[in-house]
Write a protein that holds these residues in place. Structure first.
Motif, PDB file in Angstrom:
ATOM      1  N   GLN A   1      37.306  27.778   8.703  1.00 23.92           N
ATOM      2  CA  GLN A   1      36.587  28.204   7.505  1.00 23.92           C
ATOM      3  C   GLN A   1      35.863  27.005   6.925  1.00 23.92           C
ATOM      4  OE1 GLN A   1      38.900  30.563   4.896  1.00 23.92           O
ATOM      5  NE2 GLN A   1      37.251  30.867   3.433  1.00 23.92           N
ATOM      6  N   ARG A   2      34.586  27.179   6.698  1.00 23.38           N
ATOM      7  CA  ARG A   2      33.774  26.112   6.128  1.00 23.38           C
ATOM      8  C   ARG A   2      34.014  26.040   4.627  1.00 23.38           C
ATOM      9  NH1 ARG A   2      29.172  25.016   9.805  1.00 23.38           N
ATOM     10  NH2 ARG A   2      29.273  26.581  11.439  1.00 23.38           N
TER      11      ARG A   2
ATOM     12  N   ALA B   1      32.854  28.764   1.839  1.00 24.17           N
ATOM     13  CA  ALA B   1      32.597  30.008   2.573  1.00 24.17           C
ATOM     14  C   ALA B   1      33.658  31.030   2.189  1.00 24.17           C
ATOM     15  CB  ALA B   1      32.621  29.763   4.068  1.00 24.17           C
TER      16      ALA B   1
ATOM     17  N   HIS C   1      34.495  33.835   4.080  1.00 22.26           N
ATOM     18  CA  HIS C   1      35.192  34.421   5.211  1.00 22.26           C
ATOM     19  C   HIS C   1      35.358  33.392   6.324  1.00 22.26           C
ATOM     20  CE1 HIS C   1      34.750  38.320   3.355  1.00 22.26           C
ATOM     21  NE2 HIS C   1      33.444  38.091   3.214  1.00 22.26           N
TER      22      HIS C   1
ATOM     23  N   GLU D   1      35.397  31.942  10.176  1.00 20.61           N
ATOM     24  CA  GLU D   1      34.528  32.140  11.335  1.00 20.61           C
ATOM     25  C   GLU D   1      35.378  32.018  12.594  1.00 20.61           C
ATOM     26  OE1 GLU D   1      30.794  30.001  11.374  1.00 20.61           O
ATOM     27  OE2 GLU D   1      31.020  29.613   9.233  1.00 20.61           O
ATOM     28  N   TYR D   2      34.972  32.718  13.610  1.00 23.31           N
ATOM     29  CA  TYR D   2      35.698  32.731  14.875  1.00 23.31           C
ATOM     30  C   TYR D   2      34.849  32.070  15.948  1.00 23.31           C
ATOM     31  CZ  TYR D   2      38.681  36.081  12.544  1.00 23.31           C
ATOM     32  OH  TYR D   2      39.531  36.691  11.668  1.00 23.31           O
TER      33      TYR D   2
END
Length: 193
Positions: free
Chosen positions: A8-9, A12, A14, A16-17
Motif C-alpha cells: 500500500q502506497r 492510498a 486501497h 495494490e497487488y
C-alpha cells in the motif's frame, strides 16, 4: 493469487497487488538476492543480442552465476521452489489463453448441455490440461498406457530398483561451504547424482 505481493502506497486508500509474473516480484520477495535493486524476470526481457529470454534460462543463470545465492541455505531452496511455481503459473496461463482462443465445443459436452439443459457458459470455462502437464489426468493416462504396453510386450517386471544418493560423497562435500549441508545445495546434489 496465493503468491501475489500486497503493498500500500502512502496516502492510498486501497492496497495494490503485484502479480507473480511481474519483474518486480523477485526483488520484493527476495531482497537478499538483489542487494543493489534491479528487476527480476519479466515477460518482455530480452538479451543483449535481441532474443527473448525465457524464465527457465533466467533462473538457471541466476542459480549458476550468482555465488551468494548458494550461501543463503534454505532461502535458496525456497527461491528455487517459488521460481518453479512462477514457471508453472506462466505455462498454465499460456495453456488457458490458448484454449480460450481456439475454444471448440466437444460433442460429448454439447450432448451433456442439451440433456441437462445447463448453460453454455459453464461448459466454455473448462480448461483441459494436455498430456504435457505432469500430473494431469491425460499425462497419468499416458503413463499408465505406456506401463501396460511395456508389461504386455516384455512381460511382468522381475526387479524393482531404486537408486539413492549419499550426501557425504566427496563430489558433494567438496562443493559445500563451511556450515552447509547437502540439503542447502540441491543444485550440486542433482548434478552429482
Amino acid at each position: 493469487t496465493a503468491r501475489s505481493i500486497v503493498f500500500q502506497r502512502k496516502r492510498a486508500d486501497h492496497p495494490e497487488y503485484l502479480p507473480p509474473l511481474s519483474p518486480l516480484y523477485e526483488p520484493l520477495s527476495y531482497p537478499l538476492f538483489y542487494p543493489r535493486g534491479g528487476r527480476g524476470w519479466g515477460q518482455n526481457v530480452v538479451s543483449e543480442t535481441g532474443y527473448k529470454i525465457t524464465q527457465m534460462w533466467w533462473y538457471r543463470q541466476q542459480a549458476l552465476r550468482l555465488p551468494y545465492m548458494h550461501l543463503c541455505g534454505r532461502l535458496f531452496n525456497e527461491w528455487a521452489i517459488n521460481m518453479y511455481c512462477r514457471l508453472e503459473d506462466e505455462r498454465l496461463a499460456c495453456i488457458r489463453a490458448d484454449q480460450m482462443q481456439r475454444r471448440m465445443a466437444q460433442r460429448a459436452q454439447l450432448c451433456e448441455v442439451v440433456q441437462n439443459e445447463t448453460s453454455s457458459a459453464a461448459v466454455s470455462k473448462k480448461v483441459f490440461l494436455p498430456a504435457s502437464v505432469v500430473g494431469s489426468p491425460r499425462h497419468l493416462r499416458r503413463l499408465r498406457t505406456d506401463a501396460l504396453e511395456l508389461a504386455r510386450r516384455k512381460g511382468c517386471p522381475t526387479w524393482f530398483i531404486t537408486v539413492t544418493t549419499n550426501p557425504y560423497w566427496p563430489e558433494i562435500v567438496a562443493q559445500l561451504a563451511p556450515g552447509q549441508t547437502a540439503a542447502d545445495r540441491p543444485d550440486v546434489v542433482c548434478r552429482v547424482f
